[in-house]
Scaffold this active site. Structure first.
Site, mmCIF file in Angstrom:
data_model
loop_
_atom_site.group_PDB
_atom_site.id
_atom_site.type_symbol
_atom_site.label_atom_id
_atom_site.label_comp_id
_atom_site.label_asym_id
_atom_site.label_seq_id
_atom_site.Cartn_x
_atom_site.Cartn_y
_atom_site.Cartn_z
ATOM 1 N N LYS A 150 6.830 16.101 46.915
ATOM 2 C CA LYS A 150 8.185 15.298 47.145
ATOM 3 C C LYS A 150 7.582 13.893 47.596
ATOM 4 O O LYS A 150 8.390 13.066 47.453
ATOM 5 C CB LYS A 150 9.039 15.642 47.918
ATOM 6 C CG LYS A 150 9.744 17.160 47.579
ATOM 7 C CD LYS A 150 10.588 16.929 46.319
ATOM 8 C CE LYS A 150 11.499 18.326 45.863
ATOM 9 N NZ LYS A 150 12.278 17.801 44.839
ATOM 10 N N SER B 68 7.319 28.720 47.844
ATOM 11 C CA SER B 68 7.339 28.313 46.341
ATOM 12 C C SER B 68 6.451 28.369 45.492
ATOM 13 O O SER B 68 6.318 28.546 44.500
ATOM 14 C CB SER B 68 8.338 27.177 46.169
ATOM 15 O OG SER B 68 7.611 26.021 46.846
#
Ligand SMILES: Cc1ncc(COP(=O)(O)O)c(C=O)c1O
Length: 319
Positions: free
Chosen positions: A46, A280
């Site tokens: 991110k 994830s």
């Protein structure tokens, strides 16, 4: 003498290594190439979108010098924004559910962010952020944006999220793999990394097959009923039926991964590959293994290792 200095940590974002998971695929027919996004300054993929969102908003004039930036975050985008905003001189407010792990809030504060924590719904499970919990965070985020006349770094809506991966992550993987990838599978939160990478891959070679990964029991994009919204795969699987970032023509299929499969694979990544990552990332690799074990024997799959296992020390991932 020429130097190889980064003027700031912003320039240290991206160009992460691509690693062949040859130990995990030892008994299998096919390869999995893993992009180590936890080696970014904020320990997640991110950071890339944070850099792009701020750069694009500066270029378009939407973000004025010294203006406050606000975003809803499960921690990773907020960490990236804390880094980029801190360096570029914008006050940053991160709005986050109390259901996300505590390390994330502490890290954002340390990086200079103001962290606003929002209570979970009474029906939610601590540590498991549901779609309902996210709605509460969304409401609080808009309230703060209005009060402070802030710029909303909206990762669900802004094209910069897509652009970060379309311009950088995807092309980096193609270059690092010598163009030789057949498959891509990616756990969707905003869908930004799937959308950006799949667009870059399809442009390079339309035959590359791209799969969205969702939690078992919350696979709404695959058209399945949501019977398990409180899954443990943090950062996505929010059971939102529509993700503005996604281009349906780039989706070749959907894969589901259970909590157990994501956890087991995150532990194997640590134990067998020396790659210390989160839920994830485990989900992405577990999905790639499923592909190679079924229809796509002998192929090469690319996945992202989204963030660091250090972000989950307070969870049951490393018990
Ligand atoms: C750890 C982690 N994995 C996966 C995702 C999903 O990524 P994207 O929003 O690009 O779909 C996120 C998003 O916040 C995340 O924090």
């Amino acid at each position: 003498m020429q130097t190889d200095l980064c003027p700031s940590a912003i320039e240290a974002i991206g160009n992460t290594p691509l690693v062949d998971l040859a130990r995990i695929t030892r008994e299998m027919d096919g390869r999995i190439l893993a992009k180590l996004e936890y080696l970014n300054p904020g320990f997640s993929k991110k950071d890339r979108i944070a850099r792009q969102i701020i750069a694009d908003a500066e270029a378009s004039g939407e973000l004025a010098a010294g203006q406050t930036v606000v975003e809803l975050t499960s921690g990773n985008t907020g960490t990236g924004l804390a880094i980029v905003c801190g360096i570029r001189g914008y006050p940053f407010v991160a709005v986050m559910s109390k259901g996300n792990s505590v390390e994330r809030a502490r890290m954002m504060s340390a990086l200079g962010a103001e962290v606003v924590l929002v209570d979970q719904l009474p029906s939610s499970v601590p540590g498991q952020v549901s779609g309902g919990d996210l709605e509460l965070v969304e409401h609080e985020t808009w309230k703060i944006v209005k009060e402070r006349r802030a710029f909303r770094a909206d990762q669900f809506q802004l094209k910069s999220n897509f652009r970060a991966h379309y311009l950088n992550t995807g092309p980096e993987i193609i270059r690092q793999a010598g163009g030789q990838i057949d498959l891509f599978c990616d756990f969707a939160g905003t869908g930004g990394s799937f959308a950006g990478c799949s667009a870059a891959f399809k442009e390079h070679n339309p035959a590359i097959k791209c799969f969205i990964v969702e939690p078992e029991g919350a696979a709404i994009l695959a058209g399945q009923p949501v019977i398990y919204p409180n899954h443990r795969i943090q950062g996505g699987g929010y059971a939102m039926p529509h993700l503005p970032m996604l281009d349906p023509s780039h989706v070749d299929g959907y894969l589901q991964v259970s909590d157990h499969q994501a956890v087991e694979m995150a532990r194997r990544l640590a134990g067998q590959e020396g790659i210390f990552a989160g839920y994830s990332s485990g989900a992405n690799v577990a999905a790639a293994v499923k592909l190679l074990e079924t229809s796509f024997k002998g192929k090469t799959a690319a996945v992202l290792i989204c963030d660091s296992g250090l972000k989950y020390l307070s969870t049951d991932l490393w018990e």
